[in-house]
Motif scaffolding. Structure first.
Motif, PDB file in Angstrom:
ATOM      1  N   GLY A  38      -4.427   4.729 -12.642  1.00  0.00           N
ATOM      2  CA  GLY A  38      -5.223   3.511 -12.555  1.00  0.00           C
ATOM      3  C   GLY A  38      -4.401   2.265 -12.811  1.00  0.00           C
ATOM      4  O   GLY A  38      -4.605   1.227 -12.162  1.00  0.00           O
ATOM      5  N   VAL A  39      -3.453   2.345 -13.761  1.00  0.00           N
ATOM      6  CA  VAL A  39      -2.587   1.196 -14.042  1.00  0.00           C
ATOM      7  C   VAL A  39      -1.756   0.842 -12.813  1.00  0.00           C
ATOM      8  O   VAL A  39      -1.637  -0.329 -12.434  1.00  0.00           O
ATOM      9  CB  VAL A  39      -1.670   1.497 -15.243  1.00  0.00           C
ATOM     10  N   VAL A  40      -1.175   1.850 -12.168  1.00  0.00           N
ATOM     11  CA  VAL A  40      -0.349   1.612 -10.975  1.00  0.00           C
ATOM     12  C   VAL A  40      -1.163   0.938  -9.876  1.00  0.00           C
ATOM     13  O   VAL A  40      -0.737  -0.062  -9.281  1.00  0.00           O
ATOM     14  CB  VAL A  40       0.262   2.926 -10.466  1.00  0.00           C
ATOM     15  N   VAL A  41      -2.338   1.474  -9.615  1.00  0.00           N
ATOM     16  CA  VAL A  41      -3.163   0.932  -8.523  1.00  0.00           C
ATOM     17  C   VAL A  41      -3.573  -0.504  -8.818  1.00  0.00           C
ATOM     18  O   VAL A  41      -3.445  -1.402  -7.965  1.00  0.00           O
ATOM     19  CB  VAL A  41      -4.398   1.820  -8.294  1.00  0.00           C
ATOM     20  N   ARG A  42      -4.052  -0.750 -10.032  1.00  0.00           N
ATOM     21  CA  ARG A  42      -4.505  -2.105 -10.367  1.00  0.00           C
ATOM     22  C   ARG A  42      -3.364  -3.119 -10.329  1.00  0.00           C
ATOM     23  O   ARG A  42      -3.515  -4.215  -9.778  1.00  0.00           O
ATOM     24  CB  ARG A  42      -5.157  -2.102 -11.744  1.00  0.00           C
ATOM     25  N   VAL A  43      -2.230  -2.738 -10.901  1.00  0.00           N
ATOM     26  CA  VAL A  43      -1.097  -3.668 -10.934  1.00  0.00           C
ATOM     27  C   VAL A  43      -0.572  -3.940  -9.533  1.00  0.00           C
ATOM     28  O   VAL A  43      -0.285  -5.096  -9.176  1.00  0.00           O
ATOM     29  CB  VAL A  43       0.018  -3.109 -11.834  1.00  0.00           C
ATOM     30  N   MET A  44      -0.447  -2.917  -8.715  1.00  0.00           N
ATOM     31  CA  MET A  44       0.087  -3.114  -7.370  1.00  0.00           C
ATOM     32  C   MET A  44      -0.851  -3.934  -6.496  1.00  0.00           C
ATOM     33  O   MET A  44      -0.403  -4.774  -5.699  1.00  0.00           O
ATOM     34  CB  MET A  44       0.375  -1.761  -6.728  1.00  0.00           C
ATOM     35  N   VAL A  45      -2.146  -3.722  -6.614  1.00  0.00           N
ATOM     36  CA  VAL A  45      -3.099  -4.546  -5.853  1.00  0.00           C
ATOM     37  C   VAL A  45      -2.998  -6.009  -6.291  1.00  0.00           C
ATOM     38  O   VAL A  45      -2.954  -6.931  -5.458  1.00  0.00           O
ATOM     39  CB  VAL A  45      -4.536  -4.020  -6.047  1.00  0.00           C
ATOM     40  N   ALA A  46      -2.933  -6.227  -7.609  1.00  0.00           N
ATOM     41  CA  ALA A  46      -2.843  -7.592  -8.120  1.00  0.00           C
ATOM     42  C   ALA A  46      -1.539  -8.260  -7.710  1.00  0.00           C
ATOM     43  O   ALA A  46      -1.530  -9.435  -7.284  1.00  0.00           O
ATOM     44  CB  ALA A  46      -2.984  -7.583  -9.647  1.00  0.00           C
ATOM     45  N   LEU A  47      -0.427  -7.534  -7.803  1.00  0.00           N
ATOM     46  CA  LEU A  47       0.870  -8.133  -7.482  1.00  0.00           C
ATOM     47  C   LEU A  47       1.023  -8.391  -5.986  1.00  0.00           C
ATOM     48  O   LEU A  47       1.582  -9.421  -5.586  1.00  0.00           O
ATOM     49  CB  LEU A  47       1.999  -7.222  -7.964  1.00  0.00           C
ATOM     50  N   THR A  48       0.552  -7.483  -5.163  1.00  0.00           N
ATOM     51  CA  THR A  48       0.629  -7.714  -3.718  1.00  0.00           C
ATOM     52  C   THR A  48      -0.178  -8.950  -3.340  1.00  0.00           C
ATOM     53  O   THR A  48       0.275  -9.777  -2.530  1.00  0.00           O
ATOM     54  CB  THR A  48       0.118  -6.484  -2.952  1.00  0.00           C
ATOM     55  N   SER A  49      -1.342  -9.100  -3.923  1.00  0.00           N
ATOM     56  CA  SER A  49      -2.155 -10.297  -3.663  1.00  0.00           C
ATOM     57  C   SER A  49      -1.462 -11.556  -4.178  1.00  0.00           C
ATOM     58  O   SER A  49      -1.467 -12.598  -3.514  1.00  0.00           O
ATOM     59  CB  SER A  49      -3.526 -10.148  -4.335  1.00  0.00           C
ATOM     60  N   LEU A  50      -0.838 -11.444  -5.371  1.00  0.00           N
ATOM     61  CA  LEU A  50      -0.130 -12.601  -5.937  1.00  0.00           C
ATOM     62  C   LEU A  50       1.059 -12.986  -5.066  1.00  0.00           C
ATOM     63  O   LEU A  50       1.298 -14.176  -4.819  1.00  0.00           O
ATOM     64  CB  LEU A  50       0.335 -12.270  -7.359  1.00  0.00           C
ATOM     65  N   TYR A  51       1.824 -12.003  -4.619  1.00  0.00           N
ATOM     66  CA  TYR A  51       2.966 -12.291  -3.749  1.00  0.00           C
ATOM     67  C   TYR A  51       2.518 -12.995  -2.472  1.00  0.00           C
ATOM     68  O   TYR A  51       3.134 -13.979  -2.029  1.00  0.00           O
ATOM     69  CB  TYR A  51       3.681 -10.992  -3.380  1.00  0.00           C
ATOM     70  N   ALA A  52       1.460 -12.485  -1.850  1.00  0.00           N
ATOM     71  CA  ALA A  52       0.967 -13.098  -0.616  1.00  0.00           C
ATOM     72  C   ALA A  52       0.512 -14.536  -0.865  1.00  0.00           C
ATOM     73  O   ALA A  52       0.816 -15.448  -0.081  1.00  0.00           O
ATOM     74  CB  ALA A  52      -0.174 -12.260  -0.038  1.00  0.00           C
ATOM     75  N   PHE A  53      -0.220 -14.745  -1.964  1.00  0.00           N
ATOM     76  CA  PHE A  53      -0.687 -16.097  -2.296  1.00  0.00           C
ATOM     77  C   PHE A  53       0.481 -17.045  -2.551  1.00  0.00           C
ATOM     78  O   PHE A  53       0.526 -18.169  -2.033  1.00  0.00           O
ATOM     79  CB  PHE A  53      -1.597 -16.032  -3.522  1.00  0.00           C
ATOM     80  N   PHE A  54       1.448 -16.592  -3.357  1.00  0.00           N
ATOM     81  CA  PHE A  54       2.574 -17.462  -3.708  1.00  0.00           C
ATOM     82  C   PHE A  54       3.416 -17.809  -2.481  1.00  0.00           C
ATOM     83  O   PHE A  54       3.846 -18.964  -2.311  1.00  0.00           O
ATOM     84  CB  PHE A  54       3.440 -16.766  -4.761  1.00  0.00           C
ATOM     85  N   LEU A 113       0.825  -1.208   0.000  1.00  0.00           N
ATOM     86  CA  LEU A 113       0.000   0.000   0.000  1.00  0.00           C
ATOM     87  C   LEU A 113       0.858   1.256   0.000  1.00  0.00           C
ATOM     88  O   LEU A 113       0.633   2.192  -0.786  1.00  0.00           O
ATOM     89  CB  LEU A 113      -0.923  -0.016   1.218  1.00  0.00           C
ATOM     90  N   VAL A 114       1.862   1.294   0.882  1.00  0.00           N
ATOM     91  CA  VAL A 114       2.721   2.483   0.966  1.00  0.00           C
ATOM     92  C   VAL A 114       3.539   2.644  -0.311  1.00  0.00           C
ATOM     93  O   VAL A 114       3.736   3.765  -0.790  1.00  0.00           O
ATOM     94  CB  VAL A 114       3.636   2.387   2.206  1.00  0.00           C
ATOM     95  N   SER A 115       4.018   1.541  -0.884  1.00  0.00           N
ATOM     96  CA  SER A 115       4.789   1.621  -2.119  1.00  0.00           C
ATOM     97  C   SER A 115       3.944   2.187  -3.253  1.00  0.00           C
ATOM     98  O   SER A 115       4.434   2.993  -4.070  1.00  0.00           O
ATOM     99  CB  SER A 115       5.329   0.238  -2.504  1.00  0.00           C
ATOM    100  N   THR A 116       2.690   1.771  -3.317  1.00  0.00           N
ATOM    101  CA  THR A 116       1.788   2.312  -4.337  1.00  0.00           C
ATOM    102  C   THR A 116       1.623   3.810  -4.170  1.00  0.00           C
ATOM    103  O   THR A 116       1.666   4.574  -5.149  1.00  0.00           O
ATOM    104  CB  THR A 116       0.421   1.622  -4.254  1.00  0.00           C
ATOM    105  N   TYR A 117       1.439   4.231  -2.941  1.00  0.00           N
ATOM    106  CA  TYR A 117       1.285   5.661  -2.661  1.00  0.00           C
ATOM    107  C   TYR A 117       2.542   6.431  -3.058  1.00  0.00           C
ATOM    108  O   TYR A 117       2.468   7.529  -3.635  1.00  0.00           O
ATOM    109  CB  TYR A 117       0.982   5.855  -1.179  1.00  0.00           C
ATOM    110  N   MET A 118       3.710   5.864  -2.780  1.00  0.00           N
ATOM    111  CA  MET A 118       4.959   6.535  -3.129  1.00  0.00           C
ATOM    112  C   MET A 118       5.133   6.636  -4.645  1.00  0.00           C
ATOM    113  O   MET A 118       5.667   7.627  -5.161  1.00  0.00           O
ATOM    114  CB  MET A 118       6.147   5.790  -2.508  1.00  0.00           C
ATOM    115  N   MET A 119       4.712   5.619  -5.369  1.00  0.00           N
ATOM    116  CA  MET A 119       4.775   5.684  -6.824  1.00  0.00           C
ATOM    117  C   MET A 119       3.906   6.813  -7.362  1.00  0.00           C
ATOM    118  O   MET A 119       4.300   7.529  -8.294  1.00  0.00           O
ATOM    119  CB  MET A 119       4.330   4.348  -7.426  1.00  0.00           C
ATOM    120  N   LEU A 120       2.746   6.990  -6.763  1.00  0.00           N
ATOM    121  CA  LEU A 120       1.869   8.073  -7.198  1.00  0.00           C
ATOM    122  C   LEU A 120       2.456   9.435  -6.844  1.00  0.00           C
ATOM    123  O   LEU A 120       2.307  10.402  -7.601  1.00  0.00           O
ATOM    124  CB  LEU A 120       0.486   7.899  -6.559  1.00  0.00           C
TER     125      LEU A 120
END
Length: 570
Positions: free
Chosen positions: A399-415, A224-231
């Motif tokens: 929107g691209v940043v938010v969507r990708v970061m949400v998806a990747l954070t979820s993928l990392y946690a799952f993996f 979440l914080v990384s996404t905010y910093m990217m923005l």
């Protein structure tokens, strides 16, 4: 007001128009005659007619025809000769939204053009274009063309280089290396690939070190914080442009730019050092099965394997034009994605057959090491600016940043949870090493090693550029200077190999040290500090938030660095 005939003649004379143009009459009925002069007359007659339409705005029909006449005149003047009457399209392109005159000058032409224009009402959100397989392939293979700009640096000057380089990050006339025009779909694929690297296979081990509950919670917060910093970084770029280092110079002068340079330098060299260990461990376990040795046993001294890697990396470090690595990147990405997918498939099958292993929710001894190491998974903040610059519709980037970061954070946690629950406390440094000793496991491990081998020069390139700029190494294209530079690069490769030998026994600590000292500042500290100086105007509350986030980042970096060094295994 209407220009008088004398004023038009005077303007024509000042522009070098000959006497034959002065015969143009300023009569209300002269529209057709001036149009004829624009299309078929001499350059002098066309110029006089052009001046007439520029300075008689109240004449009937002038507003509707001015752009047409201007386009016809500009085209005529560029060639300094009259157009032939048989020319198929005198006006060329009138306007991007209009087209050419020949396209409109036909029955129903204007109506078709009007109906063909997309309607953009206030608040209108265009539908995303369907993602094509060509977008995916181009994005997977374009790492080589954007990677050097991702870190804020360019190719070297010279006839064999892709781009000429500025002297340093302090150069304010920075020219972006990535051409704009990428679709939103292609940008999304590029961003995903940029964020998913080889360190994702290390995440299950991190979860085992710190406990699954603490790890999941921290991973989500860091994401979440990384996404905010990217923005935040994107907002700064909207105002000032340039690269990450350029923004540092803009905000804090040469000190700010130098801090970003040093963080990039050390992080890239650290990643390159870990690559030796990645390849070493996976080839030891998997190569024997791939080449069908008896029992799958591949026996070779570790130092020998590192020396073989050096022999491969040294000539790769001599490459000047990163475009030559496009095919290599496509192969590397294919190997990485296939090994990643096969690992997930096997782990899910294993759990369905044998059930999950016991997992600890919290391991206090591994907490601080986790904080430093997990930052490497989100070190792609350096990609924010170049990927944004590559977009055709930059307004979609947030929107691209938010969507990708949400998806990747979820993928990392799952993996990570999947790998930890499959092998429990026995999960290895890289989860691929837990795969069965058979052809499948060997293929995944060797594919992973190939991906790392081919990615090494791209990780090394930004560090080389920084070092060469700092040391003022000549950019001369002479043969002697090129070989001097090649020897220097060989020395850097040997240095990363030596670090890999020293840090091999304490890989967890080394990764945490690199993450805490380099990746964490780039991702969580510098963007907040930059936004305070060169970002848009913000409230006192938001400024306090940024100061607090940067302070927490500094504290976390300090504690993680201290823990990594104090628990280092000799």
């Amino acid at each position: 007001e209407h220009r008088t005939y004398g004023a038009v003649v005077e303007a024509a004379e000042e522009g070098g128009v000959t006497d034959d143009a002065k015969e143009v009459e300023l009569t209300p009925g002269g529209l057709d005659e001036n149009t004829r002069l624009l299309g078929t007359g001499s350059p002098a007659q066309a110029k006089a007619a052009h001046i007439r339409f520029e300075y008689t705005p109240e004449e009937e029909g002038a507003d509707m025809t001015r752009d047409i006449h201007r386009s016809m005149y500009d085209d005529l003047a560029s060639k300094a000769r009259a157009r032939a009457r048989s020319h198929p399209d005198v006006s060329e392109l009138l306007h991007p939204d209009v087209g050419t005159a020949s396209q409109i000058a036909q029955p129903g032409g204007f109506r078709r053009q009007h109906l063909g224009k997309p309607v953009e009402e206030p608040g209108f959100v265009p539908r995303l274009r369907r993602l094509r397989i060509t977008d995916v392939l181009q994005a997977l293979g374009e790492d080589a063309s954007i990677f050097f700009h991702v870190r804020g640096f360019y190719g070297e000057g010279g006839e064999d280089d892709m781009l000429s380089a500025p002297s340093s990050l302090l150069d304010t006339n920075l020219d972006l290396a990535v051409a704009s025009g990428a679709s939103t779909g292609r940008t999304t694929v590029t961003f995903i690939k940029a964020m998913v690297g080889t360190f994702c296979l290390y995440l299950p081990r991190l979860f085992a070190n710190a406990g699954w509950l603490f790890s999941v919670t921290t991973l989500l917060v860091v994401g979440l914080v990384s996404t905010y910093m990217m923005l935040l970084l994107s907002e700064c770029h909207d105002i000032h442009g340039g690269t990450y280092g350029h923004l540092g110079a803009k905000a804090y002068g040469s000190v700010g730019a130098r801090m970003i340079e040093v963080s990039i330098l050390l992080s890239q060299l650290g990643y390159c050092a870990t690559y030796f260990t990645f390849v070493l461990r996976n080839l030891e376990d998997g190569l024997g099965w791939v080449i069908d040795l008896p029992g799958g046993e591949f026996v070779m001294n570790k130092n020998t394997l590192i020396c073989i890697q050096v022999l491969l990396y040294v000539p790769m470090s001599w490459i000047r034009d990163m475009r030559h690595l496009g095919l290599a990147m496509l192969i590397a990405n294919a190997c990485l994605l296939s090994s990643f997918g096969l690992t997930i498939g096997y782990n899910m099958t294993h759990i369905s057959t044998h059930g999950p292993q016991p997992m600890e929710a919290f391991e206090p001894t591994g907490v601080l090491l986790f904080l430093g190491s997990v930052m490497i998974a989100f070190e792609g903040i350096g990609l924010v600016i170049p990927i944004k610059e590559s977009m055709a519709h930059k307004e979609d980037f947030r929107g691209v940043v938010v969507r990708v970061m949400v998806a990747l954070t979820s993928l990392y946690a799952f993996f990570a949870l999947l790998g930890y629950s499959t092998y429990g406390k026995h999960v290895d440094t890289f989860v691929t090493l837990n795969l069965p000793n058979n052809s499948l496991g060997g293929f995944v491990q060797v594919a992973y090693a190939i991906a790392v081998l081919l990615t090494y020069p791209l990780q090394l390139f930004p560090a080389l550029r920084i070092l060469e700029n700092m040391l003022h190494i000549s950019k001369s294209t002479s043969t002697a200077q090129k070989w001097m530079k090649n020897l220097f690069r060989m020395g850097v490769v040997l240095g990363t190999a030596y670090v890999a030998l020293v840090a091999g026994k304490s890989f967890d600590n080394f990764v945490s040290l690199v993450g805490a000292t380099c990746a964490l500042p780039l991702a969580l500290i510098y963007p907040a500090l930059l936004h305070l100086r060169v970002g848009p105007t913000h409230s006192a509350g938001r400024a306090a938030l940024h100061v607090g986030l940067a302070s927490l980042g500094l504290v976390g970096a300090g504690l993680s660095t201290f823990t990594a060094l104090s628990t280092w295994k000799q």
